[in-house]
Design an enzyme around this catalytic site. Structure first.
Site, short mmCIF file in Angstrom:
data_model
loop_
_atom_site.label_atom_id
_atom_site.label_comp_id
_atom_site.label_asym_id
_atom_site.label_seq_id
_atom_site.Cartn_x
_atom_site.Cartn_y
_atom_site.Cartn_z
N ASP A 198 0.85 -1.19 0.00
CA ASP A 198 0.00 0.00 0.00
C ASP A 198 0.89 1.25 0.00
O ASP A 198 1.81 1.35 0.83
CB ASP A 198 -0.87 -0.07 1.27
CG ASP A 198 -1.91 1.01 1.36
OD1 ASP A 198 -2.41 1.46 0.30
OD2 ASP A 198 -2.27 1.40 2.50
N VAL B 207 -9.40 -0.10 3.94
CA VAL B 207 -9.83 0.18 5.32
C VAL B 207 -8.69 -0.15 6.28
O VAL B 207 -8.12 -1.24 6.24
CB VAL B 207 -11.06 -0.67 5.71
CG1 VAL B 207 -11.54 -0.29 7.12
CG2 VAL B 207 -12.20 -0.51 4.71
P1 13P Z 1 -8.21 4.50 6.44
O1 13P Z 1 -7.15 4.30 7.46
O2 13P Z 1 -8.78 5.87 6.49
O3 13P Z 1 -9.24 3.44 6.47
O4 13P Z 1 -7.50 4.41 5.02
C1 13P Z 1 -6.84 3.23 4.66
C2 13P Z 1 -6.20 3.40 3.34
O5 13P Z 1 -6.69 4.06 2.46
C3 13P Z 1 -4.93 2.71 3.11
O6 13P Z 1 -4.34 3.09 1.93
#
Ligand code: 13P
Length: 289
Positions: free
Chosen positions: A85, A232
């Site tokens: 990510d 999330v």
């Molecule tokens: P949140 O922590 O707001 O759920 O976002 C998670 C996210 O977008 C990870 O890239």
């Protein structure tokens, strides 16, 4: 089942109007909780690590081994994607080598031409190994792992150029931010989402970052308009912390061997499972494995 690329399963989600949960993991219990909830819901799932979370856990190789071993020991049969990510370029390359099955190269802080050139390179390397790639246009706001973005609506022309590199799914700002939404948040910009969908084509899966705390009806509407991956993290962290606090406040850590970490962390893990399963239902991916 071995890890799968996100390419086919997100295309399938886009075509059939549902989304797949993309859940950040932070440790062993988190990873077990995500896998268990997907299996119980018979849903495909994407487990992702930020660069910081992977470092915290011991590095990319450890994450790959942990997820692969849990898939085997927990008899997980639903498709699982292991994804980086918001990865910087070198980290994306590292994950391609380490055995992730998908990466996000986040060049959104770079000049657009450099973002595009590096994206092309990452796509080439990842696709050669059968892995999927996500990229980002425009900064998704909020704070994540110490990286603070102010949030913006993705430029439509840049979205088109990014999709033309051959990426598998596109993260684009539509008023969403990471972390807890402020009281005065205006909500998702559906007109902008519509414009992006029309510009990039109806078969391109779009990614909604900052999925925590967005009202369910807005998420459901966004899914009908092209969002196929919902990220999330914060919501699960809050649920985990709340359940752990309750356990301690009720003095359970002082009863018998309640201090054993396997007992202490169990309510938090259960809370994540509950949240993750609820989200799978909202996203419409129950029984889509
Ligand atoms: P949140 O922590 O707001 O759920 O976002 C998670 C996210 O977008 C990870 O890239």
């Amino acid at each position: 089942m071995p890890l799968v690329s996100g390419s086919e399963i997100f295309k399938e989600a886009r075509k059939n109007g549902y989304a797949i949960g993309a859940y950040n993991t932070n440790n062993l219990e988190w990873t077990q909780a995500i896998l268990q909830s997907a299996q119980e819901k018979n849903a495909p799932v994407l487990i992702q690590t930020s660069m910081g979370a992977a470092k915290y856990m011991g590095g990319y190789k450890l994450v790959v081994d942990m997820v692969n071993n849990l898939i085997e020991s927990m008899n997980i049969t639903v498709p699982v994607v292991l994804h980086l990510d918001h990865g910087e370029y070198e980290h994306a390359l590292e994950c391609i080598e380490a055995g992730y099955s998908s990466v996000m190269f986040d060049g959104s802080s770079l000049p657009f031409d450099e973002n595009l050139a590096k994206t092309k390179d990452v796509v080439e390397r990842a696709h050669a190994k059968g892995m999927s790639v996500e990229c980002e246009v425009g900064t998704i706001g909020g704070e994540e792992d110490g990286i603070v973005g102010t949030g913006e609506l993705a430029d439509i022309d840049e979205c088109i150029q990014m999709v033309n590199t051959g990426i598998d799914f596109l993260a684009c700002g539509i008023g969403n931010i990471h972390g807890v939404y402020p009281e005065n948040w205006k909500g998702l910009d559906f007109d902008h989402l519509q414009a992006i969908t029309e510009a990039v084509g109806k078969d391109v899966p779009l990614v909604l970052h900052g999925g925590s705390g967005i009202p369910q009806d807005q998420i459901e509407r966004a899914i009908t308009m092209g969002i196929s991956k919902v990220n999330v993290n914060t919501e699960f962290q809050i649920a985990f912390a709340r359940a752990t606090r309750q356990y301690i406040e009720e003095g359970k850590d002082q009863e018998g061997k309640g201090f054993d970490p396997r007992k202490l962390l169990a309510p938090g893990k259960e809370a994540i499972i509950k949240e993750a399963k609820n989200h799978i239902d909202w996203f419409g991916s129950t029984n889509k494995a």
